[in-house]
Design a protein around this motif. Structure first.
Motif, short mmCIF file in Angstrom:
data_model
loop_
_atom_site.label_atom_id
_atom_site.label_comp_id
_atom_site.label_asym_id
_atom_site.label_seq_id
_atom_site.Cartn_x
_atom_site.Cartn_y
_atom_site.Cartn_z
N GLU A 152 -38.58 -12.69 -59.08
CA GLU A 152 -38.28 -13.06 -60.46
C GLU A 152 -39.51 -12.93 -61.36
OE1 GLU A 152 -37.33 -14.59 -57.78
OE2 GLU A 152 -35.16 -14.85 -57.92
N ALA A 153 -40.70 -13.21 -60.80
CA ALA A 153 -41.93 -13.10 -61.59
C ALA A 153 -42.16 -11.65 -62.04
CB ALA A 153 -43.13 -13.61 -60.79
N SER A 154 -41.64 -10.69 -61.27
CA SER A 154 -41.82 -9.28 -61.66
C SER A 154 -41.16 -9.00 -63.00
CB SER A 154 -41.24 -8.35 -60.59
OG SER A 154 -39.82 -8.39 -60.60
N LYS A 155 -40.03 -9.65 -63.26
CA LYS A 155 -39.33 -9.44 -64.54
C LYS A 155 -40.11 -10.08 -65.68
CE LYS A 155 -35.24 -9.67 -61.76
NZ LYS A 155 -34.42 -10.73 -61.15
N ILE A 156 -40.53 -11.32 -65.46
CA ILE A 156 -41.24 -12.06 -66.52
C ILE A 156 -42.53 -11.36 -66.89
CG2 ILE A 156 -42.36 -14.27 -67.06
CD1 ILE A 156 -40.29 -15.58 -65.15
N TYR A 157 -43.25 -10.83 -65.91
CA TYR A 157 -44.57 -10.26 -66.18
C TYR A 157 -44.55 -8.73 -66.17
CZ TYR A 157 -45.83 -15.08 -65.79
OH TYR A 157 -45.89 -16.43 -66.01
N ASN A 158 -43.33 -8.17 -66.16
CA ASN A 158 -43.18 -6.73 -66.34
C ASN A 158 -43.93 -5.91 -65.27
OD1 ASN A 158 -42.03 -4.59 -67.67
ND2 ASN A 158 -43.61 -4.47 -69.25
N LEU A 159 -43.70 -6.29 -64.00
CA LEU A 159 -44.35 -5.62 -62.88
C LEU A 159 -43.29 -5.01 -61.97
CD1 LEU A 159 -46.87 -8.49 -62.10
CD2 LEU A 159 -47.53 -6.23 -62.94
N ASP A 160 -43.69 -4.02 -61.17
CA ASP A 160 -42.79 -3.44 -60.17
C ASP A 160 -42.87 -4.23 -58.87
OD1 ASP A 160 -42.10 -1.27 -61.87
OD2 ASP A 160 -43.97 -0.26 -61.31
N VAL A 161 -41.73 -4.31 -58.16
CA VAL A 161 -41.74 -4.91 -56.81
C VAL A 161 -42.12 -3.81 -55.83
CG1 VAL A 161 -40.36 -6.05 -55.03
CG2 VAL A 161 -39.96 -6.59 -57.44
N LEU A 162 -43.33 -3.86 -55.27
CA LEU A 162 -43.82 -2.80 -54.39
C LEU A 162 -43.43 -3.06 -52.92
CD1 LEU A 162 -47.37 -2.36 -55.93
CD2 LEU A 162 -45.27 -1.14 -56.51
N TYR A 163 -43.21 -4.33 -52.58
CA TYR A 163 -42.81 -4.69 -51.21
C TYR A 163 -42.11 -6.04 -51.28
CZ TYR A 163 -43.16 -6.54 -46.47
OH TYR A 163 -42.87 -7.10 -45.25
N GLU A 164 -41.07 -6.18 -50.49
CA GLU A 164 -40.33 -7.44 -50.46
C GLU A 164 -40.22 -7.90 -49.02
OE1 GLU A 164 -36.56 -7.04 -52.43
OE2 GLU A 164 -36.05 -9.14 -52.10
N ASP A 165 -40.63 -9.13 -48.75
CA ASP A 165 -40.55 -9.65 -47.38
C ASP A 165 -39.10 -9.98 -47.05
OD1 ASP A 165 -41.24 -10.85 -44.88
OD2 ASP A 165 -41.03 -12.79 -45.86
N ARG A 166 -38.56 -9.32 -46.05
CA ARG A 166 -37.17 -9.58 -45.66
C ARG A 166 -37.07 -10.12 -44.24
NH1 ARG A 166 -33.59 -6.68 -49.00
NH2 ARG A 166 -34.60 -5.23 -50.42
#
Lengths: 276, 276
Positions: A152-166
């Protein structure tokens, strides 16, 4: 309207959890430090506070513990109202196509991500900051800077999600306390927290814990802190959490017994543990 | 030549203390984190390590505690050799004539300097970093950035001393452990540290502490940590320090008794406390 304070800035895991727990019709107030959250509660700027207390990887959050055992808190009418546990899903945020040079993170996510970082970003400089959302905010201001933060912070701070822990295991769980005024009724599945201090002499902690042991009350947390108002080594204040409600007869008895062997003692509340 | 590792970079309070304690004829090796210091010791890159354990304002340094209770440390031949306490004199470093915009600091000096900062630099942004020397290094790279660090760090990082804390009270003391191989002989003024874990059931900590209480052995530190190798709430590992040497008959008896009520137990060493 209910005012809920949390550890900001916007997009922190505290913020996400607050929105999930209280939904609409609340005002959410971000603060920069745990200390400021507690000060805001004392001044009645907010009605409730959501504060992290433990992460399954980083351990206890001593900033929160120290506020709970501080003189100002113990003199207040504030109590622990709930414990909320939530699985934390971390992401690496940044900008696609940039060469990563540094990564901002709160210290606890670094522990969880340590092996991943060693393997995938061995050359990147690690800079510890006060929250995951602050990491995202700093990353958004600096070319080549990554952050460990929420999706969610990626949207607020206009960043790309480069990796997501699954990964399903190991589970990264953070536990939060909700703090507010007043005593909770018994639910049948409660825990109770107390704070006490002891004379610095052989056997004092042993005798204090006897109050619980003799009644087969199971301790769920025991935290010792150097006494915050006496800057001397060897003087401790204890935060002890156990199963049961302060109105249960066995707990009432234990606490009465405990108060006889302590210099100071206060119940911080009886509350349920909720998993979101 | 004796190799001593410490929490760097150069000019940290650990570095100053190492030079005071071992004088010349030693090689001093800076590391970036407490974890790296311990890893270097395990790999025999250094002979001794100097690690902070407690500050009279900030409290315990849990990075150090967690290394001492980690599986790798407990399996090693490493022990606590000395505890060294030293008064810390903090300075505000920067460049004369520049308008201050931000200040870098380790979190613990911020607690000590909180009132001074509120009064003298209320508008300055505070950024927490991993050591006082790292604060000075970052300050030297950034216009308008101050640091809370040692006077000596001002020389290394080419900064001006803008303020020097000269207050006699309250005393800001940091305590360090020296870690190395082998057992110390009895000095007559020793403390001993042990680590143990317990079954999670009512009364287990009470019974464990009985081993000390019954022999009137005075505890000087008790630290509980969520169990680092079992990521579950409610499982703890305990670090307990008390007066006496592991070869004293009463201590020997207490430890034998303790080992009967613990799941795991290890002595981390008997050592003197030195004030520099």
């Amino acid at each position: 309207m209910l005012k809920v304070s949390y550890l900001g800035p916007e997009g922190s895991f505290s913020h996400l959890l607050a929105m999930e727990r209280w939904k609409e019709g609340c005002e959410f107030l971000p603060y920069k430090t745990i200390n400021e959250i507690f000060e805001a509660l004392m001044k009645k700027e907010s009605d409730l506070a959501l504060v992290p207390i433990e992460n399954s990887f980083g351990g206890l959050l001593y900033d929160t513990v120290d506020e709970l055992v501080s003189r100002n808190f113990l003199r207040s009418r504030l109590r622990i109202k709930e414990e909320i546990s939530k699985r934390i899903k971390l992401c690496i945020l940044g900008r696609k196509g940039e060469k990563p040079q540094r990564i901002y993170s709160h210290p606890y996510p670094l522990i969880y991500m340590r092996n991943w970082l060693k393997k995938n970003l061995p050359e990147v400089e690690i800079i510890e900051v006060s929250s995951t959302a602050e990491a995202a905010r700093l990353s958004s201001e600096t070319p080549g800077a990554l952050a460990i933060a929420s999706k969610e912070a990626s949207k607020i701070y206009n960043l790309d999600v480069l990796y997501e822990d699954r990964s399903k295991k190991p589970k990264n769980i953070t536990s939060f306390f909700v703090i507010g005024e007043g005593k909770n009724p018994r639910s049948g599945e409660d825990k109770t927290a107390v704070v006490f201090s002891l004379k610095h002499a052989p056997g004092t902690l042993y005798r204090a814990l006897g109050a619980f042991a003799k009644r087969k009350i199971n301790l769920t947390r025991i935290i010792s802190r150097p006494h915050p108002e006496r800057r001397k080594f060897g003087e401790y204040i204890f935060f002890v959490e156990f199963e049961g409600h302060e109105d249960d007869p066995s707990v009432k008895n234990a606490l009465k017994n405990l108060s006889l062997s302590t210099l100071y003692y206060k119940t911080l509340g009886s509350y349920q543990r909720i998993e979101l």
